[in-house]
Design a protein around this motif. Sequence first.
Motif, PDB file in Angstrom:
ATOM      1  N   ILE A 145       0.495  -1.119   0.154  1.00 34.83           N
ATOM      2  CA  ILE A 145      -0.293   0.291   0.084  1.00 34.83           C
ATOM      3  C   ILE A 145       0.789   1.444   0.009  1.00 34.83           C
ATOM      4  N   LEU A 146       1.161   1.885  -1.452  1.00 30.90           N
ATOM      5  CA  LEU A 146       1.333   2.806  -1.062  1.00 30.90           C
ATOM      6  C   LEU A 146       0.355   4.455  -0.784  1.00 30.90           C
ATOM      7  N   GLY A 147       0.446   4.760   0.927  1.00 35.45           N
ATOM      8  CA  GLY A 147      -0.709   5.259   1.103  1.00 35.45           C
ATOM      9  C   GLY A 147      -0.199   7.084   1.650  1.00 35.45           C
ATOM     10  N   CYS A 148      -1.192   7.749   2.071  1.00 31.65           N
ATOM     11  CA  CYS A 148      -1.237   8.540   2.210  1.00 31.65           C
ATOM     12  C   CYS A 148      -0.671   8.852   4.006  1.00 31.65           C
ATOM     13  N   SER A 149       0.166   9.777   4.926  1.00 33.02           N
ATOM     14  CA  SER A 149       0.732   9.569   5.892  1.00 33.02           C
ATOM     15  C   SER A 149      -0.234  10.359   6.300  1.00 33.02           C
ATOM     16  N   ASP A 150      -1.447  10.277   6.264  1.00 34.91           N
ATOM     17  CA  ASP A 150      -3.008  11.186   6.558  1.00 34.91           C
ATOM     18  C   ASP A 150      -2.976  10.185   8.716  1.00 34.91           C
ATOM     19  N   SER A 151      -3.205  10.534   9.148  1.00 37.11           N
ATOM     20  CA  SER A 151      -3.301  10.413  10.902  1.00 37.11           C
ATOM     21  C   SER A 151      -4.216   9.026  10.754  1.00 37.11           C
ATOM     22  N   ARG A 152      -6.021  10.044  10.512  1.00 34.28           N
ATOM     23  CA  ARG A 152      -7.065   9.155   9.821  1.00 34.28           C
ATOM     24  C   ARG A 152      -7.048   8.641   8.322  1.00 34.28           C
ATOM     25  N   VAL A 153      -5.402   7.337   8.115  1.00 33.40           N
ATOM     26  CA  VAL A 153      -5.997   6.739   7.007  1.00 33.40           C
ATOM     27  C   VAL A 153      -5.199   5.625   6.903  1.00 33.40           C
ATOM     28  N   ALA A 161      -3.683   2.595   7.222  1.00 32.65           N
ATOM     29  CA  ALA A 161      -4.097   1.572   6.041  1.00 32.65           C
ATOM     30  C   ALA A 161      -4.671  -0.194   6.698  1.00 32.65           C
ATOM     31  N   GLU A 162      -3.580  -0.752   7.538  1.00 29.26           N
ATOM     32  CA  GLU A 162      -3.868  -1.992   8.280  1.00 29.26           C
ATOM     33  C   GLU A 162      -5.543  -1.559   8.615  1.00 29.26           C
ATOM     34  N   LEU A 163      -5.730  -0.120   9.440  1.00 30.66           N
ATOM     35  CA  LEU A 163      -7.091  -0.645  10.449  1.00 30.66           C
ATOM     36  C   LEU A 163      -8.242  -0.816   8.863  1.00 30.66           C
ATOM     37  N   ILE A 164      -7.998   0.206   8.129  1.00 34.31           N
ATOM     38  CA  ILE A 164      -9.458   0.400   7.110  1.00 34.31           C
ATOM     39  C   ILE A 164      -9.258  -0.893   6.511  1.00 34.31           C
ATOM     40  N   PHE A 165      -8.342  -1.130   6.487  1.00 33.55           N
ATOM     41  CA  PHE A 165      -8.076  -2.655   5.314  1.00 33.55           C
ATOM     42  C   PHE A 165      -9.006  -4.177   5.822  1.00 33.55           C
ATOM     43  N   ASP A 166      -8.851  -3.923   7.913  1.00 28.27           N
ATOM     44  CA  ASP A 166      -9.068  -4.906   8.904  1.00 28.27           C
ATOM     45  C   ASP A 166      -7.574  -5.591   8.463  1.00 28.27           C
ATOM     46  N   VAL A 173      -3.099  -0.588  -8.511  1.00 29.56           N
ATOM     47  CA  VAL A 173      -4.097  -0.199  -8.765  1.00 29.56           C
ATOM     48  C   VAL A 173      -4.245   1.178  -8.346  1.00 29.56           C
ATOM     49  N   GLY A 174      -5.643   1.534  -7.873  1.00 34.02           N
ATOM     50  CA  GLY A 174      -6.015   2.691  -7.751  1.00 34.02           C
ATOM     51  C   GLY A 174      -7.486   2.984  -6.303  1.00 34.02           C
ATOM     52  N   ALA A 175      -6.904   3.967  -5.430  1.00 32.62           N
ATOM     53  CA  ALA A 175      -8.194   3.664  -4.833  1.00 32.62           C
ATOM     54  C   ALA A 175      -8.644   4.743  -4.157  1.00 32.62           C
ATOM     55  N   GLU A 176      -9.318   5.468  -3.094  1.00 30.94           N
ATOM     56  CA  GLU A 176      -9.427   6.649  -2.861  1.00 30.94           C
ATOM     57  C   GLU A 176     -10.734   5.629  -1.067  1.00 30.94           C
ATOM     58  N   TYR A 177      -9.976   6.527  -0.305  1.00 29.63           N
ATOM     59  CA  TYR A 177     -10.692   6.289   1.348  1.00 29.63           C
ATOM     60  C   TYR A 177     -11.783   7.056   1.456  1.00 29.63           C
ATOM     61  N   SER A 178     -12.522   6.674   1.770  1.00 26.08           N
ATOM     62  CA  SER A 178     -13.137   8.476   2.520  1.00 26.08           C
ATOM     63  C   SER A 178     -13.622   8.411   3.974  1.00 26.08           C
ATOM     64  N   LEU A 179     -13.326   9.764   4.089  1.00 22.73           N
ATOM     65  CA  LEU A 179     -13.270  10.523   5.431  1.00 22.73           C
ATOM     66  C   LEU A 179     -14.423  10.283   6.232  1.00 22.73           C
ATOM     67  N   GLU A 180     -15.292  10.069   4.928  1.00 21.99           N
ATOM     68  CA  GLU A 180     -16.421   9.845   5.866  1.00 21.99           C
ATOM     69  C   GLU A 180     -17.685   9.732   5.860  1.00 21.99           C
ATOM     70  N   THR A 181     -17.389   7.813   5.196  1.00 22.03           N
ATOM     71  CA  THR A 181     -18.164   7.128   5.817  1.00 22.03           C
ATOM     72  C   THR A 181     -17.294   5.431   5.405  1.00 22.03           C
ATOM     73  N   GLY A 182     -15.722   5.958   5.438  1.00 23.59           N
ATOM     74  CA  GLY A 182     -14.924   4.674   5.681  1.00 23.59           C
ATOM     75  C   GLY A 182     -14.779   3.396   4.550  1.00 23.59           C
ATOM     76  N   VAL A 183     -15.684   3.903   3.531  1.00 29.45           N
ATOM     77  CA  VAL A 183     -15.483   2.869   2.566  1.00 29.45           C
ATOM     78  C   VAL A 183     -14.366   3.216   1.331  1.00 29.45           C
ATOM     79  N   VAL A 184     -13.668   2.101   1.051  1.00 31.54           N
ATOM     80  CA  VAL A 184     -12.933   2.343   0.050  1.00 31.54           C
ATOM     81  C   VAL A 184     -13.335   2.008  -1.405  1.00 31.54           C
ATOM     82  N   GLU A 185     -13.040   3.099  -2.460  1.00 33.32           N
ATOM     83  CA  GLU A 185     -13.852   2.919  -4.128  1.00 33.32           C
ATOM     84  C   GLU A 185     -12.470   2.201  -4.509  1.00 33.32           C
ATOM     85  N   PHE A 186     -12.616   1.643  -5.651  1.00 30.52           N
ATOM     86  CA  PHE A 186     -11.443   1.158  -6.700  1.00 30.52           C
ATOM     87  C   PHE A 186     -11.585   1.741  -7.293  1.00 30.52           C
ATOM     88  N   PHE A 187     -10.778   1.999  -8.130  1.00 22.42           N
ATOM     89  CA  PHE A 187     -10.535   2.444  -9.315  1.00 22.42           C
ATOM     90  C   PHE A 187      -9.708   1.970 -10.941  1.00 22.42           C
TER      91      PHE A 187
END
Length: 191
Positions: free
Chosen positions: A34-42, A44-49, A175-189
């Motif tokens: 996972i190449l992700g943003c360093s934002d503390s709200r994202v 990866a291990e948690l949002i993908f369980d 692949v690319g994906a976007e995590y929604s801070l508002e819903t917690g859902v990850v959308e893949f592109f």
Amino acid sequence: GNRRFVAELGRNGELSSESRRRSLATRQQPFAIILGCSDSRVPAELIFDQGLGDLFVIRVAGNIVAPSQIDSVEFSAVLHRARLVVVLGHTQCGAILSTIEALNQPADDQARKLRSIVDRVRPSVEMLMETEVGKNRDELIRHSVRNNIRMSVNQLRRGSAALEHLIEHEGLRVVGAEYSLETGVVEFFNY
């Protein structure tokens, strides 16, 4: 895993148990990078369980691609044989917001390190500012986040002979994906 996270049905305790830690002490075999943003709200291990040893995570502001990120992706793809790379951006990304601000009101005294992030994100935003999207701040942010993810995916796919070889001959997917801070859902592109 993201569905479990959103539904608050996570398995995190079993994924970080003492026996799991011990089994990973001398080896790892993550199934994805996972190449992700360093934002503390994202995280990866948690949002993908996922738990210890499941993901090889590289975090950098704005999920940008620079030589060290390419090297880290190559490292895990070659050494650990992970065959999935996810560029994970997120809504309301601070690097995108900072880039929009810098493009609207350039500052000579901008911190050098912030400027280096902004300069890497700039192409993702700049091209949109000249379109209809650029007239609506919320749309500009949303499209810029996704454009930045797309550009990072393309940089990984074409920025390294080793990764190009793994993509062509050994089944590596980027692949690319976007995590929604508002819903917690990850959308893949699909690009």
